[in-house]
Write a protein that holds these residues in place. Structure first.
Motif, PDB file in Angstrom:
ATOM      1  N   THR A  85       0.672  -1.076  -0.082  1.00 22.03           N
ATOM      2  CA  THR A  85       0.171  -0.170   0.107  1.00 22.03           C
ATOM      3  C   THR A  85       0.762   1.197   0.019  1.00 22.03           C
ATOM      4  OG1 THR A  85      -1.512  -1.417   1.481  1.00 22.03           O
ATOM      5  CG2 THR A  85      -1.886   1.172   1.275  1.00 22.03           C
ATOM      6  N   ASP A  86       2.067   1.213   0.791  1.00 22.19           N
ATOM      7  CA  ASP A  86       3.105   2.388   0.643  1.00 22.19           C
ATOM      8  C   ASP A  86       3.195   2.734  -0.902  1.00 22.19           C
ATOM      9  OD1 ASP A  86       3.200   2.286   3.327  1.00 22.19           O
ATOM     10  OD2 ASP A  86       4.977   1.236   3.546  1.00 22.19           O
ATOM     11  N   ALA A  87       3.755   1.388  -1.804  1.00 29.99           N
ATOM     12  CA  ALA A  87       4.246   1.622  -3.007  1.00 29.99           C
ATOM     13  C   ALA A  87       3.100   2.106  -3.842  1.00 29.99           C
ATOM     14  CB  ALA A  87       4.787   0.313  -3.427  1.00 29.99           C
ATOM     15  N   THR A  88       1.848   1.664  -3.796  1.00 25.89           N
ATOM     16  CA  THR A  88       0.704   2.071  -4.597  1.00 25.89           C
ATOM     17  C   THR A  88       0.414   3.425  -4.414  1.00 25.89           C
ATOM     18  OG1 THR A  88      -0.924   0.986  -3.292  1.00 25.89           O
ATOM     19  CG2 THR A  88      -0.261  -0.420  -5.063  1.00 25.89           C
ATOM     20  N   THR A  89       0.450   3.592  -2.974  1.00 24.65           N
ATOM     21  CA  THR A  89       0.176   5.280  -2.877  1.00 24.65           C
ATOM     22  C   THR A  89       1.010   6.131  -3.170  1.00 24.65           C
ATOM     23  OG1 THR A  89      -1.253   4.326  -0.943  1.00 24.65           O
ATOM     24  CG2 THR A  89      -0.772   6.802  -0.928  1.00 24.65           C
ATOM     25  N   THR A  90       2.131   5.744  -3.016  1.00 27.72           N
ATOM     26  CA  THR A  90       3.433   6.577  -3.663  1.00 27.72           C
ATOM     27  C   THR A  90       3.275   6.641  -5.168  1.00 27.72           C
ATOM     28  OG1 THR A  90       4.793   5.857  -1.742  1.00 27.72           O
ATOM     29  CG2 THR A  90       5.955   6.742  -3.664  1.00 27.72           C
ATOM     30  N   CYS A  91       3.106   5.690  -5.743  1.00 25.54           N
ATOM     31  CA  CYS A  91       2.930   5.934  -7.277  1.00 25.54           C
ATOM     32  C   CYS A  91       1.931   6.960  -7.752  1.00 25.54           C
ATOM     33  CB  CYS A  91       2.507   4.589  -7.896  1.00 25.54           C
ATOM     34  SG  CYS A  91       4.092   3.280  -7.917  1.00 25.54           S
ATOM     35  N   VAL A  92       0.826   6.612  -7.046  1.00 34.13           N
ATOM     36  CA  VAL A  92      -0.348   7.482  -7.272  1.00 34.13           C
ATOM     37  C   VAL A  92      -0.026   9.225  -6.902  1.00 34.13           C
ATOM     38  CG1 VAL A  92      -2.889   8.258  -6.384  1.00 34.13           C
ATOM     39  CG2 VAL A  92      -2.262   6.087  -6.940  1.00 34.13           C
ATOM     40  N   THR A  93       0.832   9.354  -5.900  1.00 35.96           N
ATOM     41  CA  THR A  93       0.966  10.531  -5.513  1.00 35.96           C
ATOM     42  C   THR A  93       1.984  11.186  -6.447  1.00 35.96           C
ATOM     43  OG1 THR A  93       0.611   9.875  -3.104  1.00 35.96           O
ATOM     44  CG2 THR A  93       1.653  11.987  -3.718  1.00 35.96           C
ATOM     45  N   LEU A  94       2.941  10.375  -6.795  1.00 34.55           N
ATOM     46  CA  LEU A  94       3.936  10.657  -7.819  1.00 34.55           C
ATOM     47  C   LEU A  94       3.317  11.142  -8.888  1.00 34.55           C
ATOM     48  CD1 LEU A  94       7.202   8.153  -7.522  1.00 34.55           C
ATOM     49  CD2 LEU A  94       7.221  10.746  -7.646  1.00 34.55           C
ATOM     50  N   ALA A  95       2.465  10.340  -9.442  1.00 32.29           N
ATOM     51  CA  ALA A  95       1.753  10.892 -10.694  1.00 32.29           C
ATOM     52  C   ALA A  95       1.270  12.276 -10.831  1.00 32.29           C
ATOM     53  CB  ALA A  95       0.712   9.713 -10.995  1.00 32.29           C
ATOM     54  N   ARG A  96       0.619  12.478  -9.632  1.00 31.30           N
ATOM     55  CA  ARG A  96      -0.034  13.759  -9.433  1.00 31.30           C
ATOM     56  C   ARG A  96       1.078  14.851  -9.420  1.00 31.30           C
ATOM     57  NH1 ARG A  96      -4.536  11.231  -5.314  1.00 31.30           N
ATOM     58  NH2 ARG A  96      -6.187  11.409  -6.859  1.00 31.30           N
ATOM     59  N   VAL A  97       2.167  14.640  -8.722  1.00 25.94           N
ATOM     60  CA  VAL A  97       3.180  15.589  -8.394  1.00 25.94           C
ATOM     61  C   VAL A  97       3.958  16.069  -9.788  1.00 25.94           C
ATOM     62  CG1 VAL A  97       5.851  15.880  -7.658  1.00 25.94           C
ATOM     63  CG2 VAL A  97       3.916  14.807  -6.177  1.00 25.94           C
ATOM     64  N   LYS A  98       4.113  14.866 -10.637  1.00 24.56           N
ATOM     65  CA  LYS A  98       4.716  15.020 -11.879  1.00 24.56           C
ATOM     66  C   LYS A  98       3.684  15.937 -12.988  1.00 24.56           C
ATOM     67  CE  LYS A  98       7.083  13.497 -15.658  1.00 24.56           C
ATOM     68  NZ  LYS A  98       6.226  13.837 -16.840  1.00 24.56           N
TER      69      LYS A  98
END
Ligand code: PMP
Length: 406
Positions: A119-132
């Motif tokens: 869950t840390d990893a999937t949530t980080t991916c989603v957050t990163l997509a928004r950051v980028k």
């Protein structure tokens, strides 16, 4: 004073001090009667429950155990690192080595960062997509599991509408529905999340249609959104290169966990160079995320998976199991459906809407020392030998026999 430590006694004790006696996906409440809640130990492809009963294990701790329980090379690496320290004031060389390893093994990866749970990893991916992208909308497959926090939990308890305000769904492998979801997100699309294959609880599994995978890639490219692969469940079991490498499509970001460290707590995000700056800016961390012991375990796990070609070995054993089950079911005149990659098999029965046949079959196997799951995909490990599969098949033959007579 004697304290009873058998399964029933532990359940009674837990009921007093643990919510519901057990919570989450490892509650046996969703399994047929007779399944133990508590376990004592594991070794290779066997586990022992709290009453000391031994089972041939086809769940592998729901995925993490990819080489077998307590694999000697992994546990040796763990002891070596443990002797130096696990948590320090920052990471050790193990982190750099492991990032280097993932960049070498994973086709799309130019960098890696580490966490603890999937869950840390999937949530980080989603957050990163928004950051980028500076955008908000995320599209996910309906019914897909990506973790147990409000943005993605299968439960709506405690979840607010705002938690999922920017989420919309598509049907896995359905190009038209993905196009529609992407169109709905319009110029606010940050990311498309895909599972390695469709592995929803309680359903037949579906491998990714290559045309669907290519379409997801093209839609992400056309809109500048991230293609995010949730490889938490399948990663390192099907291939070491990333599960969509098998359909020749590379994601921008991947979430990993489960099998990466053969049962030691570790998750990873890998990404390509386009997401490197966003990943450098994002504040993601956790008190235990830099622990070096699980990273040492991961290095040893990946060494071994590479050395023995773990995915091919599990594929061969999974195929042996699948072919054996198919022959037995046919001989007994019982309709079954087997789906998913052989390393992660799902077995369902025809005309079994309430899973009564699945439950009876698994109960009969359990009584004879084989731990299967009636609704969820199961997991092979590299510790399963041909003799283990044949032993399991001797038991399933009897279980089919009971079903036939019932
Ligand atoms: N994604 C997938 C596909 C999973 O199977 C899981 C765990 N079952 C998760 C994410 C969440 O991982 P964790 O339970 O380690 O947080």
């Amino acid at each position: 004073m004697h304290i009873d430590t058998g399964d029933q006694a532990l359940r009674a004790r837990a009921l007093r001090v643990v919510p519901g006696g057990m919570y989450g996906h490892m509650r046996t409440a969703t399994l047929p009667a007779g399944y133990p809640q508590f376990f004592e130990r594991g070794e290779g492809c066997h586990i022992w429950d709290a009453d000391g009963r031994r089972y041939l294990d086809f769940m592998c701790a729901w995925g993490p155990i990819v080489l077998g329980h307590r694999h000697p090379a992994v546990e040796e690496a763990v002891q070596r690192q443990m002797a130096k320290g696990d948590l320090l004031n920052g990471p050790t060389e193990r982190m750099v080595e492991l990032a280097e390893r993932l960049v070498r093994l994973v086709a799309h990866a130019d960098w890696a960062l580490f966490a603890k749970n999937g869950t840390d990893a999937t949530t980080t991916c989603v957050t990163l997509a928004r950051v980028k992208t500076g955008r908000r909308k995320i599209v996910v497959a309906k019914g897909a599991y990506h973790g147990a926090v409000p943005w993605c939990s299968p439960s709506v308890l405690g979840v607010t509408a705002e938690d999922r305000a920017h989420l919309s769904t598509y049907i896995y492998n359905d190009i038209a529905s993905l196009e529609k979801a992407v169109a709905r997100a319009g110029d606010d699309l940050a990311g498309i999340v895909v599972s390695a294959f469709r592995h929803d609880y309680g359903f037949d599994q579906e491998l990714p249609d290559p045309a669907f995978a290519k379409c997801a890639r093209a839609l992400a490219d056309a809109s500048g959104a991230a293609l995010i692969l949730d490889d938490v469940r399948a990663g390192f079991r099907l291939t070491l290169a990333g599960s969509w490498d098998l359909v020749d499509v590379q994601p921008d970001l991947s979430a990993w966990s489960k099998a990466i460290a053969n049962g030691h707590a570790l998750a990873a995000v890998t990404g390509n160079d386009e997401f490197r700056d966003a990943a450098s800016q994002l504040f993601v961390t956790g008190s235990f995320w830099c622990g070096s012991v699980p990273m040492a375990a991961a290095l040893a796990t990946l060494d071994e998976l590479e050395r023995i070609d773990g995915p091919a070995q599990m594929h061969a054993m999974g195929t042996r199991l699948r072919e054996g089950l198919a022959a037995q079911a046919a001989a007994a005149g019982i309709g079954i459906r087997q789906s998913g990659p052989p390393q992660m098999p799902t077995l369902m029965f025809e005309d079994d809407p309430d899973c009564a046949k699945g439950f009876l079959f698994c109960q009969e196997a359990l009584k004879r020392g084989v731990y299967l799951h009636p609704r969820h995909n199961m997991f092979l490990s590299a510790a399963h030998t041909a003799a283990d599969i044949d032993e399991a098949l001797a038991v399933t033959r009897e279980a089919f026999g009971v079903l036939d007579r019932s």
